[in-house]
Design a protein around this motif. Structure first.
Motif, PDB file in Angstrom:
ATOM      1  N   ASP A  60       0.837  -1.209   0.000  1.00 62.67           N
ATOM      2  CA  ASP A  60       0.000   0.000   0.000  1.00 62.67           C
ATOM      3  C   ASP A  60       0.868   1.253   0.000  1.00 62.67           C
ATOM      4  O   ASP A  60       0.610   2.216  -0.736  1.00 62.67           O
ATOM      5  CB  ASP A  60      -0.916   0.018   1.227  1.00 62.67           C
ATOM      6  N   SER A  61       1.894   1.245   0.852  1.00 62.43           N
ATOM      7  CA  SER A  61       2.775   2.399   0.989  1.00 62.43           C
ATOM      8  C   SER A  61       3.485   2.721  -0.319  1.00 62.43           C
ATOM      9  O   SER A  61       3.580   3.894  -0.720  1.00 62.43           O
ATOM     10  CB  SER A  61       3.798   2.126   2.097  1.00 62.43           C
TER      11      SER A  61
ATOM     12  N   ASN B  63       1.018   4.166  -2.884  1.00 65.85           N
ATOM     13  CA  ASN B  63       0.633   5.524  -2.482  1.00 65.85           C
ATOM     14  C   ASN B  63       1.734   6.525  -2.782  1.00 65.85           C
ATOM     15  O   ASN B  63       1.474   7.637  -3.277  1.00 65.85           O
ATOM     16  CB  ASN B  63       0.284   5.555  -0.993  1.00 65.85           C
ATOM     17  N   GLU B  64       2.989   6.151  -2.480  1.00 67.67           N
ATOM     18  CA  GLU B  64       4.071   7.110  -2.696  1.00 67.67           C
ATOM     19  C   GLU B  64       4.311   7.349  -4.186  1.00 67.67           C
ATOM     20  O   GLU B  64       4.525   8.490  -4.610  1.00 67.67           O
ATOM     21  CB  GLU B  64       5.363   6.651  -2.020  1.00 67.67           C
TER      22      GLU B  64
ATOM     23  N   THR C 208       2.133   7.160  -6.499  1.00 68.73           N
ATOM     24  CA  THR C 208       1.004   7.989  -6.935  1.00 68.73           C
ATOM     25  C   THR C 208       1.224   9.447  -6.557  1.00 68.73           C
ATOM     26  O   THR C 208       0.949  10.367  -7.349  1.00 68.73           O
ATOM     27  CB  THR C 208      -0.307   7.471  -6.317  1.00 68.73           C
ATOM     28  N   GLN C 209       1.744   9.687  -5.367  1.00 70.58           N
ATOM     29  CA  GLN C 209       2.010  11.057  -4.921  1.00 70.58           C
ATOM     30  C   GLN C 209       3.054  11.747  -5.790  1.00 70.58           C
ATOM     31  O   GLN C 209       2.989  12.963  -6.003  1.00 70.58           O
ATOM     32  CB  GLN C 209       2.461  11.042  -3.464  1.00 70.58           C
TER      33      GLN C 209
END
Length: 316
Positions: free
Chosen positions: A63-64, A67-68, A70-71
């Motif tokens: 997940d991390s 998410n990163e 994507t950021q």
């Protein structure tokens, strides 16, 4: 043009006890990593279009990582989930920022694509293959090979970085060389370190080593040479492009930032002109150098305007 970066993304646990062996390390910080993911993040941070294709686990680390990425602006629709845990790497640092790796391999080995998905992935794209774990075998290797062969058939630009890690290839050096050369023969552009160039060619002389790879069909070769900068080689011309003055803290991801910055520019304006390529490499040296002043391969990435405004002395 989109840059597709295929391979592993993983969690780097970076030891903050500098100049300490892995056996004696105590304090670690969690950072996102994985060579092709680092490249994709660099391109997106600079303002380019990049996509990461690989596999992570069904766990908080997976997940991390998603998410990163994507950021940073990286496209993640081709990231797949595996029942294996997300791959991890433990890294201890010496005083000069050089590293000692221990890998705990997991989900990245399970990445797979159908031919239809490969065709979709490569639409209007440059393909970058960052091979730290991909050459080890498993499903990822087969997907890697099918994708590279398709891009070659389509006459698309292929970039390859072997990312040799001694801990991943104990007593398997001949296999590493054989598999690396398999992809080098498909590639238009290859990025290697001095150590990797000598491993792959048996040549300690940079010009002779590069000429050996050019004979396999590679058009552009960049050899990262640490504090001296980069040796840029084409069939017609060769020179050292100087580095920027930095105080290194962690060199993890420096080569990935370098190739990311180079691909960012080639995606905006493809070229085979040596002078223009030299300017591209000079910019890439700056991006790479700034990454080394932070812990973790993505932490020190900057947007294009920030890089342009940063003024450092060239290291001759």
């Amino acid at each position: 043009m989109n840059v597709v970066c295929m391979g592993e993304t993983l969690i780097d646990f970076v030891c903050t006890d500098q100049n300490t062996s892995m056996a004696d390390s105590t304090h670690f910080i969690k950072k996102s990593g994985g060579a092709p993911a680092n490249v994709a993040a660099c391109i997106a941070k600079l303002g380019g279009s990049s996509l990461f294709a690989g596999a992570v686990g069904h766990d908080p680390f997976g997940d991390s990582l998603i998410n990163e990425l994507t950021q940073y602006g990286v496209k993640t629709e081709f990231i797949k989930r595996s029942l294996k845990p997300t791959t991890m790497a433990f890294i201890s640092l010496m005083a000069d920022g050089e590293r000692d790796f221990v890998f705990n391999r997991g989900a990245d080995s399970d990445f797979d694509l159908t031919q239809t998905q490969i065709n979709q992935l490569l639409d209007n794209a440059i393909l970058h293959l960052g091979a730290a774990t991909a050459l080890l075998g498993d499903t990822l290797y087969q997907t890697y090979l099918k994708t590279a062969q398709t891009a070659k058939h389509n006459q698309q630009l292929i970039s390859f970085d072997p990312n040799y890690r001694v801990d991943l290839w104990p007593n398997r050096l001949a296999e590493f060389i054989e598999k690396s050369l398999e992809f080098i023969k498909l590639a238009d552009m290859v990025k290697v370190s001095e150590e990797e160039l000598e491993l792959l060619t048996g040549q300690s002389d940079l010009a002779k080593g590069c000429d050996q790879l050019h004979e396999l069909g590679v058009k552009i070769i960049t050899v990262t040479i640490g504090a001296k900068g980069c040796y840029l080689s084409t069939v017609a011309q060769k020179s050292i492009i100087p580095a920027y003055q930095i105080t290194p803290i962690d060199t993890t991801g420096a080569g990935d930032a370098f190739i990311g910055a180079l691909l960012f520019q080639l995606a905006q304006q493809p070229t085979s002109d040596y002078q223009t390529l030299s300017e591209y490499v000079l910019f890439a040296n700056k991006v790479s150098g700034l990454v080394c002043e932070h812990y973790g391969p993505m932490t020190g990435l900057n947007d294009y305007q920030t890089i342009i405004k940063t003024t450092r002395a060239l290291k001759q």
